[in-house]
Motif scaffolding. Structure first.
Motif, mmCIF file in Angstrom:
data_model
loop_
_atom_site.group_PDB
_atom_site.id
_atom_site.type_symbol
_atom_site.label_atom_id
_atom_site.label_comp_id
_atom_site.label_asym_id
_atom_site.label_seq_id
_atom_site.Cartn_x
_atom_site.Cartn_y
_atom_site.Cartn_z
ATOM 1 N N GLY A 1 -3.823 6.042 -10.390
ATOM 2 C CA GLY A 1 -3.644 4.747 -9.741
ATOM 3 C C GLY A 1 -2.292 4.126 -10.048
ATOM 4 N N THR A 2 -1.816 4.268 -11.290
ATOM 5 C CA THR A 2 -0.503 3.706 -11.644
ATOM 6 C C THR A 2 0.607 4.357 -10.837
ATOM 7 O OG1 THR A 2 -0.098 5.270 -13.469
ATOM 8 C CG2 THR A 2 -1.301 3.251 -13.993
ATOM 9 N N TRP A 3 0.505 5.680 -10.633
ATOM 10 C CA TRP A 3 1.525 6.396 -9.855
ATOM 11 C C TRP A 3 1.460 6.014 -8.375
ATOM 12 C CZ3 TRP A 3 5.299 8.752 -12.364
ATOM 13 C CH2 TRP A 3 5.068 9.261 -13.631
ATOM 14 N N VAL A 4 0.252 5.894 -7.841
ATOM 15 C CA VAL A 4 0.086 5.550 -6.420
ATOM 16 C C VAL A 4 0.622 4.152 -6.132
ATOM 17 C CG1 VAL A 4 -1.603 5.080 -4.606
ATOM 18 C CG2 VAL A 4 -1.863 7.110 -6.054
ATOM 19 N N VAL A 5 0.265 3.180 -6.974
ATOM 20 C CA VAL A 5 0.741 1.806 -6.774
ATOM 21 C C VAL A 5 2.262 1.738 -6.924
ATOM 22 C CG1 VAL A 5 0.648 -0.564 -7.618
ATOM 23 C CG2 VAL A 5 -1.441 0.797 -7.509
ATOM 24 N N GLY A 6 2.795 2.464 -7.895
ATOM 25 C CA GLY A 6 4.245 2.507 -8.065
ATOM 26 C C GLY A 6 4.946 3.076 -6.845
ATOM 27 N N PHE A 7 4.356 4.113 -6.263
ATOM 28 C CA PHE A 7 4.935 4.729 -5.063
ATOM 29 C C PHE A 7 4.900 3.759 -3.881
ATOM 30 C CE2 PHE A 7 4.410 7.168 -1.127
ATOM 31 C CZ PHE A 7 5.546 7.973 -1.161
ATOM 32 N N LEU A 8 3.753 3.113 -3.674
ATOM 33 C CA LEU A 8 3.617 2.169 -2.556
ATOM 34 C C LEU A 8 4.595 1.001 -2.696
ATOM 35 C CD1 LEU A 8 -0.276 2.052 -2.166
ATOM 36 C CD2 LEU A 8 1.368 3.235 -0.690
ATOM 37 N N HIS A 9 4.715 0.484 -3.911
ATOM 38 C CA HIS A 9 5.643 -0.626 -4.159
ATOM 39 C C HIS A 9 7.074 -0.240 -3.821
ATOM 40 C CE1 HIS A 9 8.003 -3.675 -6.236
ATOM 41 N NE2 HIS A 9 8.561 -2.719 -6.946
ATOM 42 N N SER A 10 7.512 0.916 -4.302
ATOM 43 C CA SER A 10 8.905 1.327 -4.095
ATOM 44 C C SER A 10 9.181 1.690 -2.638
ATOM 45 C CB SER A 10 9.259 2.504 -5.014
ATOM 46 O OG SER A 10 8.327 3.551 -4.869
ATOM 47 N N ILE A 11 8.191 2.256 -1.965
ATOM 48 C CA ILE A 11 8.355 2.585 -0.545
ATOM 49 C C ILE A 11 8.573 1.309 0.267
ATOM 50 C CG2 ILE A 11 6.964 3.195 1.478
ATOM 51 C CD1 ILE A 11 8.309 5.585 0.401
ATOM 52 N N ILE A 12 7.806 0.270 -0.058
ATOM 53 C CA ILE A 12 7.969 -1.012 0.644
ATOM 54 C C ILE A 12 9.366 -1.579 0.410
ATOM 55 C CG2 ILE A 12 7.188 -3.419 0.713
ATOM 56 C CD1 ILE A 12 4.363 -2.384 0.070
ATOM 57 N N GLN A 13 9.836 -1.533 -0.837
ATOM 58 C CA GLN A 13 11.158 -2.072 -1.159
ATOM 59 C C GLN A 13 12.262 -1.345 -0.386
ATOM 60 O OE1 GLN A 13 10.056 -4.777 -2.475
ATOM 61 N NE2 GLN A 13 11.100 -4.835 -4.443
ATOM 62 N N VAL A 14 12.193 -0.027 -0.386
ATOM 63 C CA VAL A 14 13.224 0.763 0.297
ATOM 64 C C VAL A 14 13.132 0.584 1.807
ATOM 65 C CG1 VAL A 14 14.056 3.105 0.755
ATOM 66 C CG2 VAL A 14 13.386 2.462 -1.558
ATOM 67 N N ALA A 15 11.917 0.544 2.346
ATOM 68 C CA ALA A 15 11.743 0.373 3.792
ATOM 69 C C ALA A 15 12.340 -0.948 4.270
ATOM 70 C CB ALA A 15 10.256 0.437 4.149
ATOM 71 N N LEU A 16 12.247 -1.972 3.440
ATOM 72 C CA LEU A 16 12.816 -3.270 3.799
ATOM 73 C C LEU A 16 14.339 -3.240 3.805
ATOM 74 C CD1 LEU A 16 10.448 -5.584 1.698
ATOM 75 C CD2 LEU A 16 10.547 -5.458 4.201
ATOM 76 N N VAL A 17 14.924 -2.407 2.964
ATOM 77 C CA VAL A 17 16.384 -2.354 2.839
ATOM 78 C C VAL A 17 17.015 -1.431 3.881
ATOM 79 C CG1 VAL A 17 18.315 -1.721 1.320
ATOM 80 C CG2 VAL A 17 16.339 -2.937 0.382
ATOM 81 N N VAL A 18 16.424 -0.256 4.119
ATOM 82 C CA VAL A 18 17.060 0.735 4.989
ATOM 83 C C VAL A 18 17.120 0.291 6.450
ATOM 84 C CG1 VAL A 18 16.467 2.690 3.528
ATOM 85 C CG2 VAL A 18 14.882 1.990 5.322
ATOM 86 N N GLN A 19 16.292 -0.657 6.840
ATOM 87 C CA GLN A 19 16.324 -1.114 8.232
ATOM 88 C C GLN A 19 17.398 -2.180 8.467
ATOM 89 O OE1 GLN A 19 14.939 -4.409 9.194
ATOM 90 N NE2 GLN A 19 14.684 -4.940 7.026
ATOM 91 N N LEU A 20 18.111 -2.561 7.391
ATOM 92 C CA LEU A 20 19.170 -3.564 7.510
ATOM 93 C C LEU A 20 20.508 -2.920 7.848
ATOM 94 C CD1 LEU A 20 18.345 -5.762 4.371
ATOM 95 C CD2 LEU A 20 17.871 -6.334 6.763
ATOM 96 N N PRO A 21 21.352 -3.589 8.641
ATOM 97 C CA PRO A 21 22.692 -3.075 8.932
ATOM 98 C C PRO A 21 23.677 -3.455 7.819
ATOM 99 C CG PRO A 21 22.313 -5.073 10.177
ATOM 100 C CD PRO A 21 21.033 -4.812 9.413
ATOM 101 N N PHE A 22 24.560 -2.519 7.474
ATOM 102 C CA PHE A 22 25.604 -2.780 6.484
ATOM 103 C C PHE A 22 26.960 -2.494 7.128
ATOM 104 C CE2 PHE A 22 21.827 -1.854 4.021
ATOM 105 C CZ PHE A 22 21.845 -2.842 3.030
ATOM 106 N N CYS A 23 27.741 -3.536 7.316
ATOM 107 C CA CYS A 23 29.019 -3.413 8.011
ATOM 108 C C CYS A 23 30.212 -3.544 7.062
ATOM 109 C CB CYS A 23 29.135 -4.495 9.096
ATOM 110 S SG CYS A 23 27.634 -4.742 10.056
ATOM 111 N N GLY A 24 29.969 -3.871 5.805
ATOM 112 C CA GLY A 24 31.028 -4.153 4.855
ATOM 113 C C GLY A 24 31.067 -5.641 4.568
ATOM 114 N N PRO A 25 31.533 -6.032 3.361
ATOM 115 C CA PRO A 25 32.071 -5.202 2.271
ATOM 116 C C PRO A 25 30.993 -4.335 1.629
ATOM 117 C CG PRO A 25 31.743 -7.444 1.503
ATOM 118 C CD PRO A 25 31.454 -7.469 2.972
ATOM 119 N N SER A 26 31.437 -3.447 0.754
ATOM 120 C CA SER A 26 30.502 -2.490 0.163
ATOM 121 C C SER A 26 30.489 -2.550 -1.361
ATOM 122 C CB SER A 26 30.863 -1.069 0.606
ATOM 123 O OG SER A 26 32.199 -0.749 0.220
#
Length: 311
Positions: A145-170
């Protein structure tokens, strides 16, 4: 609207812009990382050689040490290289991977600490039912359960970030990729994303912290009914757990229980839960735990080290 992403790599500003300070930090954090690796590996080896993994507390302690090694290894090696490098860069994919792994192992550690608190609660408050409640099958399920919850949490965090546009600065004003510093670089309003990120991390951090505090409060209150020897043993074990919880959750609460903002102190605060806590865990759990110390004495070479340092 199609996402625009002109950024292929990010640049870390690092812990300091002063070369002399960076050299000192390299020496200090190299030592810390070495202690993390050797200390946690020693605990894992001790638990295996001493057959302690059959007991729930040491079963979870073994995986806590493993997670500590993984968590610090996500951040420390890159940080050490960057301390001596002129250009502190990381690819976009590498940044997202570091963000995912950092939150995955960090969240998993939070829930392992929570499960360890529950284990101590059952052992002290319900000793007659301990073997039945904390059997091997249930321990395996809780660990999964600790591994599953950790995976779900991190997937949500990354999914929220990767859908954002990054144009600079970096340029990331940090020494590793974390959600809040990366969100500042998005060329889009991130208010809603920031709220979801804070709710996600905050719920886990605050919820686990409240459960831990409640568990240890109940344990401490119940110790009044124990014998003097029972109180001493329980306080020795729980004292080490409480110390780890405070050191780990204090900085985490400061970082993730707030709106999507960054402060100049964030980098130094992050050092505590990414480097200092994984380093202190082996010391805290061994120096205050008779069973672990006795098992360590059985290891080759440890007896000499023990006599030289503790007698």
């Amino acid at each position: 609207m199609e996402k625009i992403n002109n950024v292929t790599e990010f640049i870390f500003l690092g812990l300091s812009q002063n070369l002399e300070v960076e050299e000192v930090c390299f020496v200090v954090f190299s030592f810390f990382y070495t202690v993390i690796l050797l200390g946690n590996l020693l605990i894992m080896l001790t638990i295996y050689v001493g057959n302690l993994y059959k007991y729930p507390m040491y079963f979870f302690l073994n995986y806590l040490s493993f997670v500590d090694i993984c968590y610090s290894s996500v951040i420390a090696p890159k940080m050490l290289v960057d301390l001596l490098a002129k250009s502190k860069t990381i690819s976009y994919a590498g940044c997202m991977l570091q963000l995912f792994a950092g939150h995955f192992f960090g969240c998993t550690e939070i829930f392992i600490l929570t499960v360890m608190a529950y284990d101590r609660y059952v052992a002290i408050c319900k000793p007659l039912y301990y073997v039945t409640i904390m059997d091997q099958e249930r321990c395996n399920k809780m660990l999964l359960g600790t591994w599953v919850v950790g995976f779900l949490h991190s997937i949500i965090q990354v999914a929220l970030v990767v859908q954002l546009p990054f144009c600079g600065p970096s340029e990331i004003d940090h020494y590793f990729c974390d959600v809040h510093p990366v969100l500042k670089l998005a060329c889009k309003d991130t208010y809603v994303v920031g709220v979801v990120v804070t709710a996600n991390s905050g719920a886990i951090t605050l919820g686990s912290f409240v459960i831990l505090l409640t568990s240890y409060t109940i344990i401490l209150v119940s110790l009044r009914k124990q014998s003097a020897e029972g109180r001493r043993k329980a306080l020795s074990t729980c004292g080490s757990h409480i110390a780890v919880v405070i050191i780990f959750f204090g900085p985490c609460t400061f970082m993730y229980m707030r709106p999507d903002t960054t402060f100049s102190e964030d980098k130094m605060v992050a050092v505590f839960y990414t480097i200092v806590t994984p380093m202190l865990n082996p010391l805290i759990y061994t120096l205050r735990n008779a069973e672990v110390k006795n098992a360590m004495k059985k290891l080759g070479g440890w007896k000499f080290f023990w006599k030289a340092n503790y007698k």
